[in-house]
Design a protein around this motif. Structure first.
Motif, mmCIF file in Angstrom:
data_model
loop_
_atom_site.group_PDB
_atom_site.id
_atom_site.type_symbol
_atom_site.label_atom_id
_atom_site.label_comp_id
_atom_site.label_asym_id
_atom_site.label_seq_id
_atom_site.Cartn_x
_atom_site.Cartn_y
_atom_site.Cartn_z
ATOM 1 N N PHE A 154 -36.051 28.610 13.336
ATOM 2 C CA PHE A 154 -36.376 27.769 14.473
ATOM 3 C C PHE A 154 -36.474 26.364 13.905
ATOM 4 O O PHE A 154 -37.343 26.076 13.071
ATOM 5 C CB PHE A 154 -37.688 28.197 15.124
ATOM 6 N N ASP A 155 -35.561 25.488 14.297
ATOM 7 C CA ASP A 155 -35.433 24.156 13.734
ATOM 8 C C ASP A 155 -36.013 23.126 14.694
ATOM 9 O O ASP A 155 -35.761 23.203 15.904
ATOM 10 C CB ASP A 155 -33.952 23.864 13.460
ATOM 11 N N ARG B 147 -41.035 24.833 6.516
ATOM 12 C CA ARG B 147 -40.802 23.609 5.751
ATOM 13 C C ARG B 147 -40.863 22.422 6.713
ATOM 14 O O ARG B 147 -40.159 22.382 7.699
ATOM 15 C CB ARG B 147 -39.441 23.665 5.050
ATOM 16 N N GLY B 148 -41.712 21.466 6.403
ATOM 17 C CA GLY B 148 -41.789 20.280 7.243
ATOM 18 C C GLY B 148 -43.198 20.016 7.719
ATOM 19 O O GLY B 148 -44.112 20.754 7.404
ATOM 20 N N LEU B 149 -43.263 18.990 8.458
ATOM 21 C CA LEU B 149 -42.281 18.113 9.090
ATOM 22 C C LEU B 149 -42.026 16.909 8.174
ATOM 23 O O LEU B 149 -42.916 16.090 7.969
ATOM 24 C CB LEU B 149 -42.790 17.632 10.436
ATOM 25 N N HIS B 150 -40.831 16.803 7.622
ATOM 26 C CA HIS B 150 -40.514 15.818 6.591
ATOM 27 C C HIS B 150 -39.702 14.638 7.128
ATOM 28 O O HIS B 150 -38.916 14.791 8.058
ATOM 29 C CB HIS B 150 -39.681 16.470 5.480
ATOM 30 N N TYR B 151 -39.876 13.493 6.454
ATOM 31 C CA TYR B 151 -39.060 12.302 6.716
ATOM 32 C C TYR B 151 -39.264 11.339 5.557
ATOM 33 O O TYR B 151 -40.183 11.514 4.745
ATOM 34 C CB TYR B 151 -39.428 11.638 8.047
ATOM 35 N N PRO C 207 -31.077 12.533 13.849
ATOM 36 C CA PRO C 207 -30.843 11.199 13.311
ATOM 37 C C PRO C 207 -32.047 10.659 12.543
ATOM 38 O O PRO C 207 -33.160 11.171 12.675
ATOM 39 C CB PRO C 207 -30.554 10.350 14.553
ATOM 40 N N ALA C 208 -31.827 9.613 11.757
ATOM 41 C CA ALA C 208 -32.933 8.927 11.089
ATOM 42 C C ALA C 208 -33.936 8.489 12.159
ATOM 43 O O ALA C 208 -33.560 8.162 13.278
ATOM 44 C CB ALA C 208 -32.407 7.733 10.315
ATOM 45 N N GLY C 209 -35.211 8.506 11.796
ATOM 46 C CA GLY C 209 -36.265 8.150 12.750
ATOM 47 C C GLY C 209 -36.997 9.367 13.286
ATOM 48 O O GLY C 209 -37.871 9.246 14.136
ATOM 49 N N PHE C 210 -36.645 10.538 12.777
ATOM 50 C CA PHE C 210 -37.258 11.787 13.221
ATOM 51 C C PHE C 210 -37.861 12.526 12.034
ATOM 52 O O PHE C 210 -37.317 12.493 10.927
ATOM 53 C CB PHE C 210 -36.210 12.699 13.876
ATOM 54 N N ALA C 211 -38.961 13.208 12.275
ATOM 55 C CA ALA C 211 -39.484 14.167 11.304
ATOM 56 C C ALA C 211 -38.777 15.488 11.578
ATOM 57 O O ALA C 211 -38.448 15.799 12.731
ATOM 58 C CB ALA C 211 -40.992 14.318 11.457
ATOM 59 N N HIS C 212 -38.554 16.259 10.518
ATOM 60 C CA HIS C 212 -37.770 17.484 10.654
ATOM 61 C C HIS C 212 -38.459 18.639 9.941
ATOM 62 O O HIS C 212 -39.061 18.452 8.877
ATOM 63 C CB HIS C 212 -36.379 17.267 10.048
ATOM 64 N N GLY C 213 -38.358 19.824 10.535
ATOM 65 C CA GLY C 213 -38.889 21.014 9.890
ATOM 66 C C GLY C 213 -38.265 22.264 10.472
ATOM 67 O O GLY C 213 -37.598 22.217 11.505
#
Length: 182
Positions: free
Chosen positions: A81-82, A59-63, A113-119
């Motif tokens: 693995f995050d 899942r990702g990379l979301h923002y 934190p805000a400002g990052f893509a996450h997956g």
């Protein structure tokens, strides 16, 4: 709670103090005062989310470009693995990523934190993934960067199968063409 900076100082690994004996274990999964001390400021969370995914799901990379979300993520069953990718153009760590294995056994959490893509990639047969967010989900503002963008170069673990992606994740933008934070 123990907070450890990663190679990107704004992203923290949070490790709660676990009390265990023959009966099992207990730990505070969240404590506002301790968390604020760890990140060095007050953080308000407005939404809790829970996803369950099968092995190989990525899942990702979301923002979100508006209503940007900070996320405190953890796994309560299984292993993932995050990954967090710095997508703030003005940041000295722009385009860099950090990855941490989160499991039900290690109880680690990751502050993104805000400002990052996450997956994340599911490593176990299934995984239950919980996360708190600092702003509400806003699908109209959601963006996605390709999980395999060569310019980022995430070293995803080899789990022996190709990742399973959602339709939107399969067509994510490259870092070079994505809408990013200033």
């Amino acid at each position: 709670m123990k907070a450890t900076s990663t190679s990107i100082p704004d992203v923290l690994v949070i490790e709660p103090k676990v009390f265990g004996d023959a009966r099992g274990f207990f730990f505070e999964s969240f404590n506002q005062k301790a968390f604020d001390e760890a990140v060095g400021r007050h953080v308000d969370f407005v939404q809790d989310n829970h996803s369950r995914s099968a092995k190989g799901v990525l899942r990702g990379l979301h923002y979100q470009m508006q209503q940007a979300q900070g996320k405190l993520v953890r796994v309560v069953s299984g292993a993932v693995f995050d990954v967090a990718v710095d997508i703030r153009r003005s940041s000295p760590t722009f385009g860099r990523w950090v990855g941490v294995e989160l499991t039900d056994a290690n109880h680690k959490q990751l502050w993104v934190p805000a400002g990052f893509a996450h997956g994340f990639l599911v490593l176990s047969e299934t995984a239950d993934f919980l996360y708190k967010t600092t702003d509400y989900y806003a699908p109209m503002h959601e963006r996605c960067i390709r999980w395999d963008d060569a310019s980022i170069g995430i070293d995803w673990p080899d789990i022996g199968v190709a990742p399973t992606l959602s339709a939107k994740d399969a067509v994510g933008a490259s870092l070079a063409t994505a809408e990013l934070y200033p």
